[in-house]
Motif scaffolding. Structure first.
Motif, PDB file in Angstrom:
ATOM      1  N   ALA A  16       0.819  -1.217   0.000  1.00  0.00           N
ATOM      2  CA  ALA A  16       0.000   0.000   0.000  1.00  0.00           C
ATOM      3  C   ALA A  16       0.855   1.269   0.000  1.00  0.00           C
ATOM      4  O   ALA A  16       0.349   2.361  -0.255  1.00  0.00           O
ATOM      5  CB  ALA A  16      -0.927   0.011   1.206  1.00  0.00           C
ATOM      6  N   ILE A  17       2.153   1.133   0.281  1.00  0.00           N
ATOM      7  CA  ILE A  17       3.022   2.307   0.397  1.00  0.00           C
ATOM      8  C   ILE A  17       3.269   2.923  -0.977  1.00  0.00           C
ATOM      9  O   ILE A  17       3.617   2.231  -1.931  1.00  0.00           O
ATOM     10  CB  ILE A  17       4.359   1.943   1.080  1.00  0.00           C
ATOM     11  CG1 ILE A  17       4.100   1.508   2.521  1.00  0.00           C
ATOM     12  CG2 ILE A  17       5.324   3.128   1.039  1.00  0.00           C
ATOM     13  CD1 ILE A  17       5.343   1.000   3.245  1.00  0.00           C
ATOM     14  N   LYS A  18       3.087   4.245  -1.048  1.00  0.00           N
ATOM     15  CA  LYS A  18       3.354   4.988  -2.281  1.00  0.00           C
ATOM     16  C   LYS A  18       4.691   5.719  -2.209  1.00  0.00           C
ATOM     17  O   LYS A  18       5.414   5.785  -3.181  1.00  0.00           O
ATOM     18  CB  LYS A  18       2.233   5.993  -2.550  1.00  0.00           C
ATOM     19  CG  LYS A  18       0.912   5.333  -2.886  1.00  0.00           C
ATOM     20  CD  LYS A  18      -0.132   6.365  -3.213  1.00  0.00           C
ATOM     21  CE  LYS A  18      -1.359   5.699  -3.794  1.00  0.00           C
ATOM     22  NZ  LYS A  18      -2.231   6.656  -4.455  1.00  0.00           N
ATOM     23  N   THR A  19       4.997   6.304  -1.038  1.00  0.00           N
ATOM     24  CA  THR A  19       6.302   6.935  -0.840  1.00  0.00           C
ATOM     25  C   THR A  19       6.786   6.676   0.579  1.00  0.00           C
ATOM     26  O   THR A  19       5.989   6.554   1.516  1.00  0.00           O
ATOM     27  CB  THR A  19       6.272   8.467  -1.076  1.00  0.00           C
ATOM     28  OG1 THR A  19       5.387   9.073  -0.136  1.00  0.00           O
ATOM     29  CG2 THR A  19       5.858   8.815  -2.491  1.00  0.00           C
ATOM     30  N   PHE A  20       8.086   6.600   0.711  1.00  0.00           N
ATOM     31  CA  PHE A  20       8.743   6.441   2.005  1.00  0.00           C
ATOM     32  C   PHE A  20       9.917   7.409   1.988  1.00  0.00           C
ATOM     33  O   PHE A  20      10.816   7.276   1.155  1.00  0.00           O
ATOM     34  CB  PHE A  20       9.235   5.006   2.183  1.00  0.00           C
ATOM     35  CG  PHE A  20       9.951   4.759   3.481  1.00  0.00           C
ATOM     36  CD1 PHE A  20       9.251   4.339   4.602  1.00  0.00           C
ATOM     37  CD2 PHE A  20      11.323   4.947   3.596  1.00  0.00           C
ATOM     38  CE1 PHE A  20       9.906   4.099   5.808  1.00  0.00           C
ATOM     39  CE2 PHE A  20      11.985   4.718   4.782  1.00  0.00           C
ATOM     40  CZ  PHE A  20      11.273   4.290   5.896  1.00  0.00           C
ATOM     41  N   VAL A  21       9.881   8.421   2.870  1.00  0.00           N
ATOM     42  CA  VAL A  21      10.893   9.471   2.854  1.00  0.00           C
ATOM     43  C   VAL A  21      11.470   9.658   4.246  1.00  0.00           C
ATOM     44  O   VAL A  21      10.739   9.699   5.234  1.00  0.00           O
ATOM     45  CB  VAL A  21      10.276  10.810   2.357  1.00  0.00           C
ATOM     46  CG1 VAL A  21      11.301  11.934   2.393  1.00  0.00           C
ATOM     47  CG2 VAL A  21       9.698  10.643   0.960  1.00  0.00           C
ATOM     48  N   ASP A  22      12.800   9.779   4.309  1.00  0.00           N
ATOM     49  CA  ASP A  22      13.498  10.175   5.532  1.00  0.00           C
ATOM     50  C   ASP A  22      14.197  11.492   5.213  1.00  0.00           C
ATOM     51  O   ASP A  22      15.312  11.514   4.683  1.00  0.00           O
ATOM     52  CB  ASP A  22      14.517   9.120   5.961  1.00  0.00           C
ATOM     53  CG  ASP A  22      15.221   9.468   7.263  1.00  0.00           C
ATOM     54  OD1 ASP A  22      15.145  10.635   7.704  1.00  0.00           O
ATOM     55  OD2 ASP A  22      15.867   8.579   7.844  1.00  0.00           O
TER      56      ASP A  22
END
Length: 157
Positions: A99-105
């Motif tokens: 379900a993840i569209k973006t993952f940002v740190d």
């Protein structure tokens, strides 16, 4: 039919595995330093489990932040569960990796973006629309001039 290598799928699997590894480390050791995550996910994904008021408020996608306060982080092979605070209301969430569209740190300027075939189709349609709107006007070019050769002797004393 000839066999092909599905690089897009392989990349998505590798990227989801990276997220799982990062979250597993955070589960065991907490967030190090200034690290924090902005995670955007599809709230309509069939395996997402969020409060009804959240899915009503965010009917397509939602971005959550894991930074100062989070509780009960549980990481599995399929996704992760975490309790986050929404205006002093702790809410449990379950987010599958699919379900993840973006993952940002943002603390280290790192980000992953998952594109689906629909996203690519939308980009192709947009490109087609833009190309249809572009009109090419003929512009008369100025005639080219031959290069002039200047002798350095004229600048010498």
């Amino acid at each position: 039919m000839s066999r092909t290598i599905d690089y897009g799928n392989l990349m998505h699997r590798a990227m989801r595995s990276l997220i799982q590894d990062v979250l597993t480390d955070v589960q065991a050791n907490g967030l190090p330093g200034d690290h924090h995550f902005f995670i955007t996910f599809d709230t309509q994904h069939p395996e997402v489990d969020i409060a009804p008021w959240l899915s009503d408020r965010y009917p397509g996608e939602m971005t959550v932040v894991m930074q100062h306060w989070y509780d009960g982080l549980r990481v599995t092979d399929e996704g992760f569960a975490v309790t986050l605070n929404f205006g002093d209301n702790p809410e449990p969430l379950y987010i599958p990796y699919d379900a993840i569209k973006t993952f940002v740190d943002p603390s280290v300027e790192f980000g992953l973006r998952f594109e689906t075939q629909d996203d690519e189709d939308d980009e192709d349609e947009l490109l087609d629309e833009v190309e249809d709107e572009i009109t090419v006007e003929e512009v008369e070019e100025e005639p080219r001039k031959d290069a002039e050769v200047v002798s350095l002797d004229s600048f010498r004393k």
